[in-house]
Motif scaffolding. Structure first.
Motif, short mmCIF file in Angstrom:
data_model
loop_
_atom_site.label_atom_id
_atom_site.label_comp_id
_atom_site.label_asym_id
_atom_site.label_seq_id
_atom_site.Cartn_x
_atom_site.Cartn_y
_atom_site.Cartn_z
N SER A 135 -3.71 6.82 15.09
CA SER A 135 -3.38 5.71 14.17
C SER A 135 -4.51 4.71 14.23
O SER A 135 -5.26 4.66 15.20
CB SER A 135 -2.06 5.05 14.58
OG SER A 135 -2.17 4.50 15.88
N ASN A 136 -4.65 3.96 13.16
CA ASN A 136 -5.66 2.91 13.13
C ASN A 136 -5.13 1.61 12.58
O ASN A 136 -4.88 0.67 13.29
CB ASN A 136 -6.87 3.33 12.28
CG ASN A 136 -7.75 4.32 12.99
OD1 ASN A 136 -8.21 4.05 14.09
ND2 ASN A 136 -7.95 5.47 12.40
N CYS A 137 -4.91 1.59 11.27
CA CYS A 137 -4.65 0.32 10.58
C CYS A 137 -3.28 -0.26 10.90
O CYS A 137 -3.09 -1.46 10.88
CB CYS A 137 -4.79 0.52 9.09
SG CYS A 137 -3.49 1.56 8.40
N LEU A 138 -2.30 0.62 11.15
CA LEU A 138 -0.91 0.21 11.36
C LEU A 138 -0.32 -0.52 10.17
O LEU A 138 0.66 -1.25 10.30
CB LEU A 138 -0.77 -0.63 12.64
CG LEU A 138 -1.23 0.05 13.93
CD1 LEU A 138 -0.95 -0.85 15.13
CD2 LEU A 138 -0.53 1.40 14.12
N GLU B 158 -0.32 1.25 6.81
CA GLU B 158 -0.27 2.25 5.74
C GLU B 158 -1.45 2.16 4.77
O GLU B 158 -1.27 2.24 3.56
CB GLU B 158 1.05 2.11 4.96
CG GLU B 158 1.47 3.41 4.29
CD GLU B 158 2.82 3.29 3.58
OE1 GLU B 158 3.07 2.25 2.94
OE2 GLU B 158 3.59 4.26 3.64
N VAL B 159 -2.65 1.97 5.29
CA VAL B 159 -3.81 2.06 4.40
C VAL B 159 -4.88 3.04 4.89
O VAL B 159 -5.77 3.40 4.12
CB VAL B 159 -4.50 0.69 4.13
CG1 VAL B 159 -3.63 -0.21 3.28
CG2 VAL B 159 -4.93 0.03 5.42
N CYS B 160 -4.81 3.49 6.16
CA CYS B 160 -5.89 4.36 6.64
C CYS B 160 -5.52 5.84 6.56
O CYS B 160 -6.38 6.70 6.43
CB CYS B 160 -6.30 3.99 8.06
SG CYS B 160 -5.18 4.58 9.32
N GLY B 161 -4.24 6.14 6.64
CA GLY B 161 -3.79 7.53 6.50
C GLY B 161 -3.89 8.36 7.76
O GLY B 161 -3.57 9.54 7.75
N ALA B 162 -4.30 7.74 8.88
CA ALA B 162 -4.53 8.52 10.09
C ALA B 162 -3.23 8.99 10.76
O ALA B 162 -3.22 10.01 11.45
CB ALA B 162 -5.34 7.69 11.09
N CYS B 163 -2.15 8.25 10.56
CA CYS B 163 -0.94 8.50 11.35
C CYS B 163 0.07 9.40 10.64
O CYS B 163 1.23 9.42 11.02
CB CYS B 163 -0.28 7.18 11.71
SG CYS B 163 0.37 6.34 10.26
N GLN C 155 3.70 8.30 6.74
CA GLN C 155 2.95 7.55 7.73
C GLN C 155 3.90 7.04 8.82
O GLN C 155 4.88 6.35 8.52
CB GLN C 155 2.22 6.37 7.06
CG GLN C 155 0.89 6.74 6.45
CD GLN C 155 1.06 7.70 5.28
OE1 GLN C 155 1.81 7.42 4.36
NE2 GLN C 155 0.37 8.82 5.32
N CYS D 178 3.35 4.75 10.98
CA CYS D 178 3.31 3.29 11.17
C CYS D 178 4.24 2.56 10.20
O CYS D 178 4.59 1.42 10.41
CB CYS D 178 1.88 2.76 11.05
SG CYS D 178 1.18 2.89 9.40
S1 FES Z 1 -2.10 3.82 11.08
FE1 FES Z 1 -3.17 3.67 9.17
S2 FES Z 1 -1.70 4.53 7.83
FE2 FES Z 1 -0.59 4.46 9.69
#
Ligand code: FES
Ligand code: HEM
Ligand code: SF4
Lengths: 254, 222
Positions: free
Chosen positions: A66-69, A71-76, A86, A88
């Motif tokens: 996870s990164n942005c927490l 819902e904008v980075c898409g990592a999670c 997502q 987060c």
């Molecule tokens: S941590 Fe970036 S979308 Fe969930």
């Protein structure tokens, strides 16, 4: 005794785990103390802090990304109660228990919930999802974009390459080489840009390669799953139209 | 052939000529319901009196059907349905398009073997087709199998039209695709009804007469 009351409400998780890329998958249960406003990522953080499963055994903490927490980075992205989404943005209060969490198996699993989304970035490279402006001198400002077009193009630009649309697609699997909805929609975005439009044939031809737009089977799950509300099926149909036109133009030599 | 063109050809052949032939077939058969053996035989005769009928059959029916059918089986094999977690109407139609494709494949082989191929073998004449159908569909099991076949083929045809319109970029936005869903699903019901009514018509006694006649001829000849 304060602790006893705080933890009296429990949240149950069933997490599909995998120790490595080739290791067998297994399910592990967890029971965490409930906290108001908690989401799936904060629950995973809780497990990281205190890696004990529901049986009370000490285990290796669950891995995730996870990164942005916000819902904008898409990592999670992961599969939560059967739906890819997502983590987060997945509030525990809104989820049915036990909460089942799985990795998005459309992608290679690296470990536990960590997946490798490389194929999406490869797809973006394949369709040339950028605007080439590099040169040896300053070309000056490009053509202007009409406001009306900018508004819908902005919606397409919200894609965060999260992979949810690929996970939801019945035609993205190990029997096909379909690049998936996200990259097709990005071709529409870059081909609508006044400068990007100058290279539109290259992107259309990339969509006409094997595994390109032909892979779509119209289940339309993607548009119903995209967390950013991107009109993926409109993009796909529009690209169907543009590639078809391009095909006839090529044949007729115009 | 590159995937894109192979897939486009599959899509095109689904409509031209296959869907067009399918409509023609529905109309000819409906003649049986509308005007009995006379009307039906007139339809069959009209078609078979076309010049170059041998070439037409191969170019407009068999070859496109083989290409579309075999490639279609491959497309169906490649699918990994997920309707449990994605319980949406479009996703069900995606799955049904593939299931009905496979049913249609098996059904067409059986149906062509029983009818057109028997003509080739000389076991039956074009005029005898009505009574042949009568003999088949008066057997309950075959009647039910035929019902499954025609309903599957009708769905595949109508829903295929819907997805053809998307695949060629004719219906692009959600509204256009919604309206085309209504139109195509209505078409499904209408065409399926036409085929069902034709099957019911073939069960009538008027189609039997001829069959008795054929049997007499057969017994005389043998
Ligand atoms: S941590 Fe970036 S979308 Fe969930
Ligand atoms: C012989 C057996 C057949 C099989 C196995 C078969 C299989 C398929 C499959 C799997 C598809 C889905 C393609 C996709 O959406 O990606 C399809 C599409 C289609 N089929 Fe068939 N089919 C068969 C016969 C027919 C017949 C007889 C017709 C005509 C009535 C027909 C008309 C269509 C049409 C119009 C489409 C849509 C084309 C598109 O969306 O690109 N098919 N077929
Ligand atoms: S289109 Fe939507 S679902 Fe697909 S990768 Fe982009 S943000 Fe995720």
């Amino acid at each position: 005794m304060a602790e006893a009351t705080a933890s009296s409400k429990k949240v149950k998780f069933m997490i599909t785990r995998q120790d490595g890329p080739d290791a067998a998958a297994y399910t592990e249960e967890f029971e965490l103390p409930y906290r108001p406003g908690m989401n799936v990522i904060s629950a995973l953080m809780e497990i990281q802090r205190n890696p004990v499963n529901a049986k009370g055994e000490k285990i290796a903490p669950v891995c995730w990304e996870s990164n942005c927490l916000e819902e904008v980075c898409g990592a999670c992205s992961m599969v939560i109660n059967g739906k890819p989404r997502q983590a987060c943005a997945a509030l525990i209060d809104k989820l049915e228990q036990p909460i089942r969490i799985q990795p998005m198996k459309t992608f290679p699993v690296v470990r536990d919930l960590v997946i490798d989304r490389s194929r999406m970035f490869t797809a973006l490279k394949r369709v040339k999802a950028w605007i080439p402006i590099d040169g040896t001198y300053d070309l000056g400002p490009g053509p202007r974009m009409p406001e009306k077009k900018r508004q819908w193009a902005y919606e397409l630009s919200k894609c965060m390459t999260c992979g949810v649309c690929l996970e939801s697609c019945p035609n993205v699997n190990d029997k096909t080489d379909f690049i998936g909805p996200a990259a097709i929609s990005q071709v529409r975005l870059f081909n609508s840009h006044p400068t990007g439009e100058m290279n539109k044939e290259e992107r259309l031809e990339a969509l006409m390669q094997d595994g390109g737009i032909e892979g779509c089977g119209n289940s339309q799950n993607c548009v119903r799953s995209c967390p950013k509300g991107i009109p993926l099926t409109t993009s796909i149909a529009e690209m169907n139209k543009q590639t078809t036109k391009h095909m006839f133009k090529q044949w007729l030599g115009v | 052939m590159k995937g894109y063109y192979a897939r486009k050809l599959h899509s095109l052949l689904g409509v031209i000529p296959l869907a067009l032939f399918f409509i023609e077939h529905a109309l000819t058969n409906f003649g049986a319901f509308e005007g009995g053996p006379e009307r039906f035989n007139a339809g069959v005769k009209l078609l078979n009196d076309l010049p170059l009928i041998f070439v037409l059959e191969w170019v407009l029916i068999y070859l496109p059907l083989i290409y579309h059918g075999v490639y279609g089986l491959y497309i169906a094999y490649q699918a990994k349905p997920n309707n449990g977690h994605f319980n949406y109407e479009r996703n069900w139609r995606y799955l049904l398009q593939r299931i009905t494709g496979v049913i249609t494949f098996v059904y067409i082989i059986w149906h062509v073997f029983e009818t057109r191929f028997q003509i080739t073998l000389g076991n039956v004449t074009h005029e005898g087709l009505g009574s042949l159908m009568h003999d088949i569909v008066t057997q309950p099991v075959f009647f039910i199998l035929y019902l499954i076949g025609v309903v599957s083929a009708s769905f595949h045809f109508a829903n295929g039209l819907w997805s053809f319109l998307v695949a060629w970029g004719i219906t692009v936005g959600p509204r256009a695709q919604r309206v085309s869903s209504y139109v195509c699903m209505t078409l499904f019901v209408l065409v399926a009804l036409m085929f069902i009514l034709s099957l019911v018509a073939f069960r009538r006694a008027e189609f039997q007469e001829a069959s008795v006649w054929i049997d007499t001829v057969k017994s005389v000849l043998s």
